[in-house]
Write a protein that holds these residues in place. Structure first.
Motif, mmCIF file in Angstrom:
data_model
loop_
_atom_site.group_PDB
_atom_site.id
_atom_site.type_symbol
_atom_site.label_atom_id
_atom_site.label_comp_id
_atom_site.label_asym_id
_atom_site.label_seq_id
_atom_site.Cartn_x
_atom_site.Cartn_y
_atom_site.Cartn_z
ATOM 1 N N LEU A 197 -14.535 62.592 -35.776
ATOM 2 C CA LEU A 197 -14.962 63.884 -36.320
ATOM 3 C C LEU A 197 -16.206 63.710 -37.193
ATOM 4 O O LEU A 197 -16.235 62.874 -38.088
ATOM 5 N N ASP A 198 -17.231 64.526 -36.943
ATOM 6 C CA ASP A 198 -18.457 64.450 -37.741
ATOM 7 C C ASP A 198 -18.198 64.789 -39.203
ATOM 8 O O ASP A 198 -18.804 64.232 -40.101
ATOM 9 N N GLY A 199 -17.297 65.733 -39.420
ATOM 10 C CA GLY A 199 -17.016 66.190 -40.781
ATOM 11 C C GLY A 199 -16.459 65.112 -41.682
ATOM 12 O O GLY A 199 -16.445 65.257 -42.903
ATOM 13 N N LEU A 200 -15.979 64.014 -41.094
ATOM 14 C CA LEU A 200 -15.400 62.948 -41.898
ATOM 15 C C LEU A 200 -16.355 61.766 -42.086
ATOM 16 O O LEU A 200 -16.011 60.786 -42.721
ATOM 17 N N ALA A 201 -17.567 61.881 -41.536
ATOM 18 C CA ALA A 201 -18.506 60.759 -41.606
ATOM 19 C C ALA A 201 -18.820 60.362 -43.052
ATOM 20 O O ALA A 201 -18.988 59.190 -43.359
ATOM 21 N N ASP A 202 -18.876 61.350 -43.953
ATOM 22 C CA ASP A 202 -19.128 61.035 -45.363
ATOM 23 C C ASP A 202 -17.831 60.903 -46.144
ATOM 24 O O ASP A 202 -17.810 61.016 -47.362
ATOM 25 N N GLY A 203 -16.743 60.715 -45.456
ATOM 26 C CA GLY A 203 -15.447 60.611 -46.123
ATOM 27 C C GLY A 203 -14.783 61.970 -46.229
ATOM 28 O O GLY A 203 -15.376 63.002 -45.913
ATOM 29 N N LEU A 204 -13.518 61.966 -46.663
ATOM 30 C CA LEU A 204 -12.816 63.228 -46.879
ATOM 31 C C LEU A 204 -13.543 63.981 -47.985
ATOM 32 O O LEU A 204 -13.813 63.403 -49.030
#
Lengths: 160, 502
Positions: free
Chosen positions: B197-204
């Motif tokens: 998931l792209d939304g998790l690339a910078d962490g939760l």
């Protein structure tokens, strides 16, 4: 009122048992993913997988202890939120997430508020509508106009 | 620079019109959420984090700090007037405060609580100013080895001081550490546990995580018991305490302020522990302890001073070491990090304006609260009459808009809902969310220091016990853990926190 959970006469703390099993599952996810997909490296030059796998091992161990200690005890529980409350409260933010771009801020806010309102079994239509109108107005002024949130008040789907 | 120069720099920052305004907004909002049972400062801070990105870093931290200590003031109002803790830390205030109110001494109880809080706020502001600098000097000599041990000590201390099962608390910390590893690894750049998931690339996303686990989960808990009714004691007279009452309260206020200041600095400490500690101490010191529970003024004065002092000194580890001692500090640190400022030992020298400004603003905010609280009492009483069913949809809506606006991203709301549910289930399973959030925030830092320390020592884990400072800290952590596991102590822990349930 708190009540006992689990079968009558069973000598197991159901809450702890469930906790342990869920935690074991979580530890398994991180450990298996870490080992199979990430480079572990060595202790002096750690790869991305080293720390997570190390911690996941610790978690698995702790979870096992929780499971073992759950036998021979009992547990009490204080009731659950109704399915209606769960559904409404958890669905409302998702509705906002899905609706805000295509439909715009104002209609989405109205929908979100109405859905969240009916999480309570004691909600009436009159009260919900009044509340929705008030909070929608407040949020529109605050977020859209004062904080300049980059979304439209009414989306393209409605205005075209 | 000496302390006076620093404090005057801080005052200059705190007294800028913009910062004064945000200090006021924070203190006002904090009091409001403190008054409302079921809405805590944590959920409020999580919801308001996105708004703070629009203002300067100092204004945002000043406002968030105001919410935190303002809530300590507001919580006592609810405790005294309706025998429900508006805030967990005012649970003990409810015991004697409500009794005083029933005897027609609500005004006295409220004003003593406010005066006690103000005194504690003043004392602890001075203490924070005095101790932050030397602590920073010590921290500057630390390397990765010491940092790793210090954070480990912090995490262990936070669970031994908290309530509930120790094993579960340890598990929550470990789970938090694991959740903290989600995202892109800073050294190798590889994606970890992102499920593609792209939304998790910078962490939760921390705001969504915090708003879910505290805001949404709290609402679900609140909806379990909708039929509960409360009686509000709304007739408040004689706001000014008598001379004799002031004299009676003076010593407990002083003791509570000191105890609270000390307990606030400890990792995992803060207002909750401080108020319970002060209540126990006053009861032991009292000449006639049988009055406790029947409207003893000492039992309001001491704990109220202590919780405010504890709230303020809990800033010390965050500001000077970069280690949040409780979940609220963790969120505040998150706010600073998003603004591009990482709190830590060099924070004081690189951003002296923010550092001393926040400290000075605490005193300014406390003064505002004293002036604001008593005249506005009528407003707070009205706020208490707002029905629960009007509150929770509004909170859900605010949280949704707030979290969405951080990244203008709907995915963050999915995270919020998911962790709202997880947080609710966790509470039902008697697992506390606080260690989870602490682990989550500290996770990336602990991992970085661990990797660096092990690289320096060429893979020899013995380095953590060979360095003296690190060895002492780890020994302390081990002792705390062992002591907490002793049956006699763990029973005592259960007793102390038994009144925590609202």
């Amino acid at each position: 009122m708190p009540r006992k959970v689990g079968a009558e006469g069973a000598r197991v703390n159901v809450l702890d048992l469930v906790t342990g099993i869920l935690l074991l599952g979580a530890a398994g996810f991180f450990a298996i993913n870490g080992v199979s997909r990430l480079n572990l490296g060595t202790a002096s030059s750690m790869g991305p997988g080293f720390f997570p796998v190390m911690i996941a091992t610790g978690l698995a161990f702790t979870a096992l202890l929780i499971i073992i200690r759950s036998f021979g005890a009992t547990s009490m529980i204080d009731g659950f939120a109704s399915p209606r409350a769960l559904l409404c409260i958890l669905a409302a933010p998702i509705v906002f997430a899905l609706g805000v771009e295509p439909f715009g801020f104002v209609p989405t806010m109205v929908a979100t508020m109405l859905i969240a309102s009916f999480g309570s079994s004691r909600m009436t239509w009159r009260f919900a509508l009044a509340l929705t109108a008030g909070i929608t107005l407040l949020c529109t002024i605050l977020f859209l106009y004062l904080l300049q949130m980059p979304v439209l008040a009414f989306g393209d789907l409605l205005s075209s | 620079m000496n302390l006076l120069d620093n404090l005057s720099l801080g005052m200059a920052t705190a007294l800028q019109p913009m910062n004064l305004l945000f200090c006021f907004i924070g203190a006002f909002l904090g009091t409001a959420v403190g008054v409302l049972p079921g809405v805590g400062p944590l959920a409020t801070i999580a919801m308001l984090l996105p708004i703070t990105f629009k203002v300067s870093p100092e204004a945002s931290v000043i406002m968030l700090a105001g919410i935190y200590y303002g809530a300590q003031y507001g919580g006592s109002t609810t405790a005294i007037l309706i025998n429900l803790p508006g805030e967990a830390s005012s649970a003990v205030t409810a015991i004697d405060g409500y009794q005083m109110a029933r005897q027609g001494r609500a005004g006295t109880a409220l004003s003593i609580a406010a005066i006690g809080s103000f005194f504690a706020g003043t004392l602890s502001t001075v203490l924070v100013a005095g101790f932050a600098a030397p602590l920073t000097a010590v921290a500057l000599t630390f390397g990765p080895v010491e940092y790793f041990s210090l954070m480990t000590l912090g995490l262990i201390a936070s669970i031994t001081l908290a309530n509930g099962s120790l094993l579960k608390a340890i598990a929550m910390i470990l789970l938090g550490l694991l959740l903290g590893t989600i995202g892109t690894d800073i050294y190798s750049g590889s994606a970890r546990f992102t499920l593609g998931l792209d939304g998790l690339a910078d962490g939760l996303p921390i705001v969504a995580f915090g708003a879910g686990i505290y805001g949404i989960a709290e609402i679900l808990l609140g909806l379990e018991h909708e039929t509960r009714t409360r009686t509000v004691i709304s007739k408040v007279t004689n706001l000014l305490p008598k001379r004799s009452e002031l004299r009676q309260a003076a010593a407990p206020i002083a003791r509570g302020s000191l105890l609270g200041s000390i307990l606030g600095v400890l990792p995992g400490g803060g207002p909750l522990l401080a108020s319970f500690g002060s209540y126990a101490m006053e009861k032991r010191l009292a000449t006639s302890p049988e009055r406790f529970g029947k409207g003893a003024i000492e039992a309001v004065a001491g704990p109220e001073a202590a919780n405010n002092a504890g709230a303020q000194t809990s800033f010390v580890p965050m500001l000077s070491l970069g280690i949040p001692s409780n979940p609220i500090m963790a969120l505040m640190m998150g706010a600073l990090i998003i603004q591009g400022i990482t709190p830590g030992p060099d924070f004081m020298t690189t951003h002296p304006g923010i550092f001393w400004g926040v400290i000075a603003s605490m005193w300014v905010g406390n003064l505002m609260l004293l002036v604001l609280n008593l005249p506005l009492l009528g407003l707070w009483v009205k706020l208490l009459k707002v029905p629960q069913r009007a509150l929770f949809p509004a909170i859900v809506a605010f949280a949704s808009v707030g979290v969405y606006s951080v990244n203008t991203n709907g995915f963050d709301l999915v995270v919020m809902v998911l962790f709202g549910f997880v947080g609710y289930v966790m509470t039902k399973l008697e697992c506390e969310p606080a260690p989870l959030l602490l682990g989550f925030v500290l996770g990336p830092m602990i991992e970085e220091y661990f990797r660096r320390a092990m690289a320096i020592s060429q893979g020899d884990a013995m380095v953590f016990v060979q360095r003296p400072i690190s060895a002492v800290m780890l020994a302390l952590a081990a002792i705390m853990l062992i002591v907490a596991l002793l049956p006699a102590i763990s029973q005592k822990r259960a007793e102390i926190f038994v009144e925590d349930e609202p």
